[in-house]
Scaffold this active site. Structure first.
Site, PDB file in Angstrom:
ATOM      1  N   ARG A  56      -4.519  17.560   0.349  1.00  6.94           N
ATOM      2  CA  ARG A  56      -5.786  18.221   0.677  1.00  6.94           C
ATOM      3  C   ARG A  56      -5.604  19.367   1.669  1.00  6.94           C
ATOM      4  O   ARG A  56      -6.396  20.307   1.705  1.00  6.94           O
ATOM      5  CB  ARG A  56      -6.778  17.193   1.232  1.00  6.94           C
ATOM      6  CG  ARG A  56      -8.215  17.700   1.260  1.00  6.94           C
ATOM      7  CD  ARG A  56      -9.194  16.645   1.743  1.00  6.94           C
ATOM      8  NE  ARG A  56      -8.895  16.214   3.091  1.00  6.94           N
ATOM      9  CZ  ARG A  56      -8.867  14.939   3.494  1.00  6.94           C
ATOM     10  NH1 ARG A  56      -9.136  13.973   2.648  1.00  6.94           N
ATOM     11  NH2 ARG A  56      -8.576  14.630   4.738  1.00  6.94           N
ATOM     12  N   TYR A 109     -26.679  38.636   1.724  1.00  6.40           N
ATOM     13  CA  TYR A 109     -26.625  37.923   0.436  1.00  6.40           C
ATOM     14  C   TYR A 109     -27.645  36.775   0.481  1.00  6.40           C
ATOM     15  O   TYR A 109     -27.623  35.952   1.407  1.00  6.40           O
ATOM     16  CB  TYR A 109     -25.193  37.387   0.295  1.00  6.40           C
ATOM     17  CG  TYR A 109     -24.870  36.605  -0.945  1.00  6.40           C
ATOM     18  CD1 TYR A 109     -24.951  37.182  -2.203  1.00  6.40           C
ATOM     19  CD2 TYR A 109     -24.412  35.295  -0.854  1.00  6.40           C
ATOM     20  CE1 TYR A 109     -24.608  36.470  -3.334  1.00  6.40           C
ATOM     21  CE2 TYR A 109     -24.060  34.571  -1.985  1.00  6.40           C
ATOM     22  CZ  TYR A 109     -24.169  35.170  -3.225  1.00  6.40           C
ATOM     23  OH  TYR A 109     -23.822  34.451  -4.344  1.00  6.40           O
ATOM     24  N   ASP A 181     -19.221  39.239   6.356  1.00  6.83           N
ATOM     25  CA  ASP A 181     -18.999  39.024   4.929  1.00  6.83           C
ATOM     26  C   ASP A 181     -18.400  40.328   4.397  1.00  6.83           C
ATOM     27  O   ASP A 181     -19.103  41.322   4.233  1.00  6.83           O
ATOM     28  CB  ASP A 181     -20.317  38.679   4.220  1.00  6.83           C
ATOM     29  CG  ASP A 181     -20.104  38.350   2.740  1.00  6.83           C
ATOM     30  OD1 ASP A 181     -19.143  38.872   2.138  1.00  6.83           O
ATOM     31  OD2 ASP A 181     -20.916  37.585   2.174  1.00  6.83           O
ATOM     32  N   LYS A 206     -14.720  37.629  -6.353  1.00  2.00           N
ATOM     33  CA  LYS A 206     -14.974  39.004  -6.799  1.00  2.00           C
ATOM     34  C   LYS A 206     -13.640  39.747  -6.978  1.00  2.00           C
ATOM     35  O   LYS A 206     -12.912  39.431  -7.880  1.00  2.00           O
ATOM     36  CB  LYS A 206     -15.915  39.685  -5.808  1.00  2.00           C
ATOM     37  CG  LYS A 206     -17.157  38.838  -5.447  1.00  2.00           C
ATOM     38  CD  LYS A 206     -18.123  38.686  -6.606  1.00  2.00           C
ATOM     39  CE  LYS A 206     -19.200  37.617  -6.420  1.00  2.00           C
ATOM     40  NZ  LYS A 206     -20.014  37.701  -5.226  1.00  2.00           N
TER      41      LYS A 206
HETATM   42  C1  LIG Z   1     -20.831  36.538  -4.577  1.00  6.35           C
HETATM   43  C2  LIG Z   1     -20.999  36.686  -3.120  1.00  6.35           C
HETATM   44  C3  LIG Z   1     -20.883  35.592  -2.269  1.00  6.35           C
HETATM   45  C4  LIG Z   1     -20.687  34.187  -2.791  1.00  6.35           C
HETATM   46  O1  LIG Z   1     -19.524  34.013  -3.502  1.00  6.35           O
HETATM   47  P1  LIG Z   1     -19.387  32.798  -4.569  1.00  6.35           P
HETATM   48  O2  LIG Z   1     -17.945  32.731  -4.836  1.00  6.35           O
HETATM   49  O3  LIG Z   1     -20.212  33.196  -5.747  1.00  6.35           O
HETATM   50  O4  LIG Z   1     -19.923  31.579  -3.901  1.00  6.35           O
HETATM   51  C5  LIG Z   1     -20.990  35.802  -0.914  1.00  6.35           C
HETATM   52  N1  LIG Z   1     -21.216  37.026  -0.411  1.00  6.35           N
HETATM   53  C6  LIG Z   1     -21.334  38.110  -1.196  1.00  6.35           C
HETATM   54  C7  LIG Z   1     -21.572  39.437  -0.589  1.00  6.35           C
HETATM   55  C8  LIG Z   1     -21.240  37.974  -2.570  1.00  6.35           C
HETATM   56  O5  LIG Z   1     -21.385  39.040  -3.358  1.00  6.35           O
END
Ligand SMILES: *Cc1c(COP(=O)(O)O)cnc(C)c1O
Length: 396
Positions: A56, A109, A181, A206
Protein backbone atom coordinates in the site's frame (compact mmCIF):
# COMPACT_ATOMS: atom_id res chain seq x y z
CA UNK A 1 18.14 14.56 -11.32
CA UNK A 2 18.98 18.20 -10.85
CA UNK A 3 16.39 20.69 -12.13
CA UNK A 4 18.98 23.42 -12.13
CA UNK A 5 21.23 21.48 -14.46
CA UNK A 6 18.70 20.12 -16.97
CA UNK A 7 15.73 21.48 -18.92
CA UNK A 8 12.28 19.94 -18.51
CA UNK A 9 12.47 18.00 -21.81
CA UNK A 10 15.62 16.28 -20.58
CA UNK A 11 14.13 15.58 -17.17
CA UNK A 12 11.06 14.06 -18.84
CA UNK A 13 13.27 11.63 -20.73
CA UNK A 14 15.54 10.64 -17.85
CA UNK A 15 13.84 11.28 -14.48
CA UNK A 16 12.53 8.51 -12.29
CA UNK A 17 14.63 5.72 -13.77
CA UNK A 18 15.87 2.89 -11.63
CA UNK A 19 19.59 2.63 -12.27
CA UNK A 20 20.46 0.01 -9.70
CA UNK A 21 19.98 -3.03 -11.92
CA UNK A 22 22.46 -4.26 -14.48
CA UNK A 23 20.48 -4.68 -17.68
CA UNK A 24 17.52 -2.77 -16.17
CA UNK A 25 14.84 -1.47 -18.50
CA UNK A 26 14.55 2.20 -19.56
CA UNK A 27 11.06 2.64 -18.14
CA UNK A 28 10.38 1.09 -14.73
CA UNK A 29 8.17 -1.99 -15.23
CA UNK A 30 4.90 -2.76 -13.47
CA UNK A 31 5.61 -4.04 -9.94
CA UNK A 32 2.39 -5.70 -8.87
CA UNK A 33 2.15 -6.92 -5.30
CA UNK A 34 0.62 -6.39 -1.90
CA UNK A 35 2.95 -8.43 0.31
CA UNK A 36 6.67 -7.86 0.67
CA UNK A 37 8.71 -10.72 2.14
CA UNK A 38 11.68 -10.45 4.48
CA UNK A 39 14.04 -13.38 5.02
CA UNK A 40 14.97 -12.59 8.63
CA UNK A 41 13.48 -10.78 11.60
CA UNK A 42 16.33 -8.32 11.42
CA UNK A 43 15.57 -7.59 7.76
CA UNK A 44 11.93 -7.01 8.66
CA UNK A 45 12.86 -4.77 11.58
CA UNK A 46 15.17 -2.77 9.32
CA UNK A 47 12.22 -1.40 7.32
CA UNK A 48 10.05 -0.39 10.32
CA UNK A 49 8.86 3.18 9.93
CA UNK A 50 9.78 3.33 6.25
CA UNK A 51 7.60 3.07 3.14
CA UNK A 52 9.17 -0.30 2.28
CA UNK A 53 7.00 -2.53 4.50
CA UNK A 54 3.84 -3.15 2.51
CA UNK A 55 2.42 -2.75 -1.00
CA UNK A 56 0.00 0.00 0.00
CA UNK A 57 2.91 2.34 0.67
CA UNK A 58 4.13 2.12 -2.90
CA UNK A 59 6.43 0.09 -5.11
CA UNK A 60 9.22 0.82 -7.60
CA UNK A 61 6.72 1.83 -10.31
CA UNK A 62 4.87 4.38 -8.16
CA UNK A 63 8.14 5.66 -6.71
CA UNK A 64 9.60 6.19 -10.19
CA UNK A 65 6.59 8.29 -11.11
CA UNK A 66 6.70 10.27 -7.85
CA UNK A 67 10.39 10.94 -8.30
CA UNK A 68 10.02 12.08 -11.90
CA UNK A 69 7.17 14.44 -10.98
CA UNK A 70 9.14 15.94 -8.05
CA UNK A 71 12.15 16.55 -10.21
CA UNK A 72 10.06 18.22 -12.90
CA UNK A 73 8.15 20.60 -10.65
CA UNK A 74 10.87 21.10 -8.05
CA UNK A 75 9.01 19.50 -5.14
CA UNK A 76 10.54 17.72 -2.15
CA UNK A 77 8.07 14.84 -2.15
CA UNK A 78 5.07 13.53 -4.07
CA UNK A 79 2.12 11.28 -3.27
CA UNK A 80 -0.07 9.60 -5.88
CA UNK A 81 -3.82 9.53 -5.33
CA UNK A 82 -6.61 7.60 -7.09
CA UNK A 83 -7.99 10.78 -8.73
CA UNK A 84 -7.30 14.49 -9.05
CA UNK A 85 -10.15 15.21 -6.66
CA UNK A 86 -8.61 13.03 -3.92
CA UNK A 87 -5.36 14.98 -4.38
CA UNK A 88 -7.30 18.20 -3.68
CA UNK A 89 -9.32 16.85 -0.76
CA UNK A 90 -6.36 15.03 0.85
CA UNK A 91 -4.20 18.17 0.73
CA UNK A 92 -6.97 20.11 2.50
CA UNK A 93 -7.69 17.44 5.12
CA UNK A 94 -3.97 17.11 5.87
CA UNK A 95 -3.55 20.82 6.58
CA UNK A 96 -6.83 21.98 8.21
CA UNK A 97 -8.46 21.28 11.56
CA UNK A 98 -11.73 22.28 13.25
CA UNK A 99 -11.87 26.03 13.86
CA UNK A 100 -9.60 26.87 10.92
CA UNK A 101 -10.49 29.24 8.13
CA UNK A 102 -9.88 28.54 4.44
CA UNK A 103 -9.70 31.14 1.66
CA UNK A 104 -10.85 29.56 -1.59
CA UNK A 105 -10.81 31.10 -5.06
CA UNK A 106 -14.29 31.69 -6.47
CA UNK A 107 -13.12 30.26 -9.81
CA UNK A 108 -12.35 26.83 -8.34
CA UNK A 109 -13.20 23.46 -9.89
CA UNK A 110 -16.77 22.82 -8.81
CA UNK A 111 -16.25 19.48 -6.98
CA UNK A 112 -13.59 21.19 -4.83
CA UNK A 113 -16.23 23.76 -3.86
CA UNK A 114 -18.68 21.00 -2.96
CA UNK A 115 -16.07 19.38 -0.69
CA UNK A 116 -15.52 22.69 1.15
CA UNK A 117 -19.22 23.46 1.50
CA UNK A 118 -20.20 20.02 2.72
CA UNK A 119 -17.34 17.98 4.16
CA UNK A 120 -15.05 20.72 5.46
CA UNK A 121 -18.06 22.56 6.88
CA UNK A 122 -19.08 19.35 8.68
CA UNK A 123 -15.59 19.16 10.20
CA UNK A 124 -15.79 22.75 11.46
CA UNK A 125 -13.64 24.45 8.83
CA UNK A 126 -15.08 27.70 7.49
CA UNK A 127 -14.54 28.60 3.83
CA UNK A 128 -14.60 32.12 2.41
CA UNK A 129 -14.62 32.42 -1.37
CA UNK A 130 -12.59 35.27 -2.84
CA UNK A 131 -12.36 37.09 -6.16
CA UNK A 132 -9.62 35.36 -8.23
CA UNK A 133 -8.56 38.84 -9.39
CA UNK A 134 -7.29 39.69 -5.90
CA UNK A 135 -3.53 39.83 -5.45
CA UNK A 136 -1.98 41.44 -2.37
CA UNK A 137 -5.44 42.80 -1.45
CA UNK A 138 -6.36 39.33 -0.30
CA UNK A 139 -4.81 40.51 3.01
CA UNK A 140 -8.19 42.11 3.87
CA UNK A 141 -9.78 38.66 3.96
CA UNK A 142 -7.14 36.99 6.12
CA UNK A 143 -8.22 36.21 9.67
CA UNK A 144 -6.25 35.07 12.71
CA UNK A 145 -7.38 31.50 12.03
CA UNK A 146 -6.78 31.49 8.24
CA UNK A 147 -4.56 28.46 7.66
CA UNK A 148 -4.81 27.86 3.91
CA UNK A 149 -5.22 30.02 0.82
CA UNK A 150 -6.25 27.80 -2.08
CA UNK A 151 -5.52 28.98 -5.63
CA UNK A 152 -6.34 27.52 -9.01
CA UNK A 153 -4.73 29.35 -11.88
CA UNK A 154 -6.14 29.60 -14.44
CA UNK A 155 -9.53 28.90 -12.88
CA UNK A 156 -11.85 26.16 -14.06
CA UNK A 157 -14.17 27.21 -16.89
CA UNK A 158 -13.35 30.95 -16.74
CA UNK A 159 -9.54 30.82 -17.02
CA UNK A 160 -8.79 33.67 -14.59
CA UNK A 161 -5.05 33.87 -13.94
CA UNK A 162 -4.15 34.58 -10.31
CA UNK A 163 -1.22 36.58 -8.99
CA UNK A 164 0.21 33.65 -7.03
CA UNK A 165 3.47 35.32 -5.86
CA UNK A 166 1.51 38.26 -4.40
CA UNK A 167 -0.99 35.94 -2.71
CA UNK A 168 1.80 33.73 -1.33
CA UNK A 169 3.58 36.72 0.16
CA UNK A 170 0.47 37.76 2.08
CA UNK A 171 -0.39 34.20 3.11
CA UNK A 172 3.10 33.49 4.44
CA UNK A 173 3.20 36.77 6.35
CA UNK A 174 0.12 35.45 8.22
CA UNK A 175 1.41 31.90 8.69
CA UNK A 176 -1.02 30.50 6.14
CA UNK A 177 -0.14 27.94 3.46
CA UNK A 178 -0.74 28.19 -0.27
CA UNK A 179 -2.21 25.15 -2.01
CA UNK A 180 -2.40 25.30 -5.81
CA UNK A 181 -4.44 23.20 -8.21
CA UNK A 182 -1.83 23.23 -10.99
CA UNK A 183 -3.63 20.94 -13.43
CA UNK A 184 -3.74 23.48 -16.30
CA UNK A 185 -0.20 24.70 -15.63
CA UNK A 186 1.25 21.17 -15.48
CA UNK A 187 4.64 20.46 -13.82
CA UNK A 188 6.26 21.71 -17.04
CA UNK A 189 4.63 25.11 -17.55
CA UNK A 190 4.26 26.46 -14.02
CA UNK A 191 7.06 26.11 -11.47
CA UNK A 192 4.86 26.21 -8.35
CA UNK A 193 7.54 26.13 -5.70
CA UNK A 194 9.49 28.99 -7.25
CA UNK A 195 6.32 31.11 -7.04
CA UNK A 196 5.69 30.57 -3.32
CA UNK A 197 3.36 27.57 -3.44
CA UNK A 198 3.60 25.12 -0.49
CA UNK A 199 1.50 22.26 -1.89
CA UNK A 200 0.81 21.67 -5.57
CA UNK A 201 -1.93 19.26 -6.61
CA UNK A 202 -2.74 17.94 -10.06
CA UNK A 203 -5.37 15.93 -11.80
CA UNK A 204 -2.76 13.68 -13.43
CA UNK A 205 -5.80 12.29 -15.26
CA UNK A 206 -5.39 15.22 -17.65
CA UNK A 207 -2.02 15.97 -19.31
CA UNK A 208 0.32 13.88 -17.14
CA UNK A 209 -1.41 10.66 -18.16
CA UNK A 210 -2.34 12.33 -21.44
CA UNK A 211 -4.16 9.42 -23.06
CA UNK A 212 -7.63 9.52 -21.45
CA UNK A 213 -7.25 6.06 -19.95
CA UNK A 214 -6.26 6.51 -16.29
CA UNK A 215 -7.67 8.49 -13.36
CA UNK A 216 -4.95 9.71 -11.02
CA UNK A 217 -3.91 12.63 -8.88
CA UNK A 218 -0.67 13.82 -7.37
CA UNK A 219 0.14 15.94 -4.32
CA UNK A 220 3.57 17.58 -4.21
CA UNK A 221 4.96 19.46 -1.25
CA UNK A 222 7.91 21.38 0.10
CA UNK A 223 10.23 19.65 2.57
CA UNK A 224 8.57 21.45 5.51
CA UNK A 225 5.14 19.95 4.75
CA UNK A 226 6.05 16.54 3.45
CA UNK A 227 5.95 14.64 6.75
CA UNK A 228 2.57 16.05 7.74
CA UNK A 229 0.90 15.40 4.38
CA UNK A 230 2.49 11.96 3.88
CA UNK A 231 1.39 11.04 7.39
CA UNK A 232 -2.25 11.82 6.72
CA UNK A 233 -2.10 10.19 3.27
CA UNK A 234 -0.76 7.04 4.89
CA UNK A 235 -3.35 7.05 7.68
CA UNK A 236 -6.33 7.18 5.32
CA UNK A 237 -4.78 4.44 3.20
CA UNK A 238 -4.66 6.00 -0.24
CA UNK A 239 -2.80 4.10 -2.93
CA UNK A 240 -2.73 3.68 -6.71
CA UNK A 241 -2.13 0.57 -8.77
CA UNK A 242 1.27 -0.12 -10.33
CA UNK A 243 -0.45 -0.62 -13.68
CA UNK A 244 -1.90 2.89 -13.59
CA UNK A 245 1.39 4.36 -12.38
CA UNK A 246 3.14 2.65 -15.28
CA UNK A 247 0.75 4.20 -17.79
CA UNK A 248 1.16 7.63 -16.19
CA UNK A 249 4.95 7.31 -16.26
CA UNK A 250 4.79 6.31 -19.89
CA UNK A 251 2.51 9.25 -20.71
CA UNK A 252 4.74 11.64 -18.80
CA UNK A 253 7.72 11.03 -21.11
CA UNK A 254 6.04 12.99 -23.93
CA UNK A 255 4.43 15.70 -21.79
CA UNK A 256 6.37 18.69 -23.11
CA UNK A 257 6.19 17.47 -26.72
CA UNK A 258 2.43 17.06 -26.46
CA UNK A 259 1.93 20.39 -24.68
CA UNK A 260 3.84 22.26 -27.36
CA UNK A 261 1.58 20.82 -30.04
CA UNK A 262 -1.59 21.35 -27.97
CA UNK A 263 -0.62 25.01 -27.57
CA UNK A 264 0.30 25.46 -31.26
CA UNK A 265 -3.01 23.92 -32.39
CA UNK A 266 -4.96 25.92 -29.80
CA UNK A 267 -3.41 29.19 -31.04
CA UNK A 268 -4.33 28.37 -34.65
CA UNK A 269 -7.90 27.55 -33.69
CA UNK A 270 -8.28 30.55 -31.38
CA UNK A 271 -7.12 32.76 -34.26
CA UNK A 272 -9.75 31.28 -36.54
CA UNK A 273 -12.45 31.60 -33.86
CA UNK A 274 -11.63 35.33 -33.56
CA UNK A 275 -12.94 35.73 -37.11
CA UNK A 276 -16.34 34.15 -36.39
CA UNK A 277 -19.12 36.72 -35.84
CA UNK A 278 -20.73 34.59 -33.09
CA UNK A 279 -17.58 34.67 -30.92
CA UNK A 280 -17.58 37.41 -28.28
CA UNK A 281 -14.41 36.53 -26.36
CA UNK A 282 -11.76 33.83 -26.12
CA UNK A 283 -10.56 32.98 -22.62
CA UNK A 284 -7.09 31.64 -23.37
CA UNK A 285 -4.35 33.26 -21.28
CA UNK A 286 -1.74 32.67 -24.01
CA UNK A 287 -3.58 35.12 -26.33
CA UNK A 288 -2.24 38.69 -26.05
CA UNK A 289 -5.75 40.19 -25.75
CA UNK A 290 -7.08 37.60 -23.28
CA UNK A 291 -7.74 38.40 -19.61
CA UNK A 292 -4.75 37.49 -17.45
CA UNK A 293 -2.28 37.42 -20.35
CA UNK A 294 0.31 39.64 -18.62
CA UNK A 295 0.41 37.47 -15.49
CA UNK A 296 0.51 34.33 -17.60
CA UNK A 297 3.46 35.71 -19.56
CA UNK A 298 5.27 36.66 -16.37
CA UNK A 299 4.78 33.36 -14.51
CA UNK A 300 4.19 30.51 -17.00
CA UNK A 301 6.54 29.02 -19.57
CA UNK A 302 3.78 27.73 -21.83
CA UNK A 303 0.10 26.96 -22.23
CA UNK A 304 -1.96 23.87 -23.03
CA UNK A 305 -4.91 23.08 -25.26
CA UNK A 306 -7.77 24.08 -22.94
CA UNK A 307 -9.65 27.39 -23.24
CA UNK A 308 -13.06 29.00 -23.06
CA UNK A 309 -15.08 30.60 -25.85
CA UNK A 310 -17.82 33.05 -24.95
CA UNK A 311 -20.44 33.39 -27.67
CA UNK A 312 -22.76 36.34 -28.30
CA UNK A 313 -26.38 35.85 -27.28
CA UNK A 314 -27.93 33.03 -29.26
CA UNK A 315 -30.64 30.43 -28.84
CA UNK A 316 -30.17 27.21 -26.91
CA UNK A 317 -31.53 25.19 -29.83
CA UNK A 318 -28.91 26.73 -32.10
CA UNK A 319 -26.05 25.81 -29.73
CA UNK A 320 -27.42 22.29 -29.41
CA UNK A 321 -27.56 21.99 -33.20
CA UNK A 322 -23.91 23.05 -33.31
CA UNK A 323 -22.70 20.65 -30.63
CA UNK A 324 -24.83 17.60 -31.40
CA UNK A 325 -23.34 17.16 -34.86
CA UNK A 326 -19.61 17.46 -34.19
CA UNK A 327 -17.56 14.84 -35.98
CA UNK A 328 -14.13 15.17 -34.31
CA UNK A 329 -14.80 17.16 -31.13
CA UNK A 330 -16.12 14.72 -28.54
CA UNK A 331 -18.45 15.87 -25.79
CA UNK A 332 -17.18 14.89 -22.37
CA UNK A 333 -16.13 16.22 -18.99
CA UNK A 334 -12.41 15.63 -19.05
CA UNK A 335 -9.47 17.12 -20.96
CA UNK A 336 -5.71 16.72 -21.36
CA UNK A 337 -5.85 13.64 -23.59
CA UNK A 338 -4.63 13.56 -27.19
CA UNK A 339 -8.14 14.16 -28.54
CA UNK A 340 -10.29 17.27 -28.95
CA UNK A 341 -13.33 17.91 -26.79
CA UNK A 342 -16.07 20.51 -26.62
CA UNK A 343 -18.43 21.23 -23.73
CA UNK A 344 -21.25 23.67 -23.06
CA UNK A 345 -20.70 25.10 -19.58
CA UNK A 346 -22.17 27.70 -17.26
CA UNK A 347 -20.00 29.04 -14.42
CA UNK A 348 -22.73 31.32 -13.03
CA UNK A 349 -24.24 28.89 -10.46
CA UNK A 350 -20.76 28.07 -9.12
CA UNK A 351 -19.88 31.64 -8.15
CA UNK A 352 -20.65 33.21 -4.80
CA UNK A 353 -18.04 35.96 -4.24
CA UNK A 354 -18.14 37.29 -7.77
CA UNK A 355 -20.60 37.17 -10.65
CA UNK A 356 -20.11 35.52 -14.00
CA UNK A 357 -21.92 37.72 -16.48
CA UNK A 358 -22.45 36.78 -20.09
CA UNK A 359 -25.34 37.28 -22.50
CA UNK A 360 -24.33 34.28 -24.50
CA UNK A 361 -23.28 30.71 -23.75
CA UNK A 362 -19.77 29.63 -22.74
CA UNK A 363 -18.07 26.73 -24.48
CA UNK A 364 -14.98 24.95 -23.24
CA UNK A 365 -12.70 23.58 -25.92
CA UNK A 366 -9.89 21.12 -25.51
CA UNK A 367 -7.71 21.21 -28.59
CA UNK A 368 -6.10 17.86 -29.21
CA UNK A 369 -3.30 16.64 -31.42
CA UNK A 370 -5.37 16.30 -34.61
CA UNK A 371 -4.52 18.40 -37.65
CA UNK A 372 -5.89 21.89 -36.90
CA UNK A 373 -7.35 22.24 -40.41
CA UNK A 374 -9.59 19.24 -39.75
CA UNK A 375 -10.63 20.69 -36.40
CA UNK A 376 -11.43 24.05 -37.99
CA UNK A 377 -13.56 22.31 -40.64
CA UNK A 378 -15.46 20.52 -37.85
CA UNK A 379 -16.03 23.78 -35.95
CA UNK A 380 -17.00 25.55 -39.16
CA UNK A 381 -19.70 22.96 -39.89
CA UNK A 382 -20.87 23.46 -36.31
CA UNK A 383 -21.23 27.21 -36.77
CA UNK A 384 -23.11 26.57 -40.04
CA UNK A 385 -25.60 24.35 -38.20
CA UNK A 386 -25.99 27.07 -35.56
CA UNK A 387 -26.55 29.76 -38.24
CA UNK A 388 -29.13 27.61 -40.00
CA UNK A 389 -31.26 27.47 -36.83
CA UNK A 390 -30.90 31.22 -36.24
CA UNK A 391 -31.81 32.02 -39.87
CA UNK A 392 -34.94 29.85 -39.75
CA UNK A 393 -36.04 31.63 -36.57
CA UNK A 394 -35.36 35.13 -37.87
CA UNK A 395 -37.05 34.48 -41.23
CA UNK A 396 -40.25 33.24 -39.56
C1 LIG B 1 -10.38 17.23 -13.60
C2 LIG B 1 -9.92 18.18 -12.57
C3 LIG B 1 -9.79 17.78 -11.24
C4 LIG B 1 -10.20 16.40 -10.77
O1 LIG B 1 -9.49 15.38 -11.36
P1 LIG B 1 -10.10 13.88 -11.41
O2 LIG B 1 -8.95 13.05 -11.77
O3 LIG B 1 -11.18 13.92 -12.45
O4 LIG B 1 -10.65 13.59 -10.06
C5 LIG B 1 -9.31 18.69 -10.33
N1 LIG B 1 -8.99 19.94 -10.70
C6 LIG B 1 -9.10 20.37 -11.97
C7 LIG B 1 -8.72 21.75 -12.32
C8 LIG B 1 -9.58 19.50 -12.93
O5 LIG B 1 -9.72 19.93 -14.19
Amino acid sequence: MDRKKFHSETLLAHSGRIHDQVGGTVNTPVYRGSTLLFPTVDDLKSVYGTLNTYGRHGNPTTRSLEKALCELEGAFGAMLTPSGLTAVTTSLMATLKPGDHLLMTDSVYDPTRAFCDETLARFGVETTYYDPGLGADISHLIRDNTRVVFVESPGSLTFDIQDIPAIAKVAHAHDALVILDNTWGTPVNFASFQHGVDISVHAATKYIVGHSDVLMGVIMTTEALYGQVRGYYKQIGLTVSADDAYLALRGLRTLSTRLERHQRNAMIIADWLHGQPEVAQILYPALPDAPGHDLWKRDFTGACGLFGVRLHETSETAVHAMLDGMELFGMGFSWGGFESLILLTNPAPHRTATRWESNGPLLRLHIGLENPEDLIADLNSGFERLRKVINIRTSK
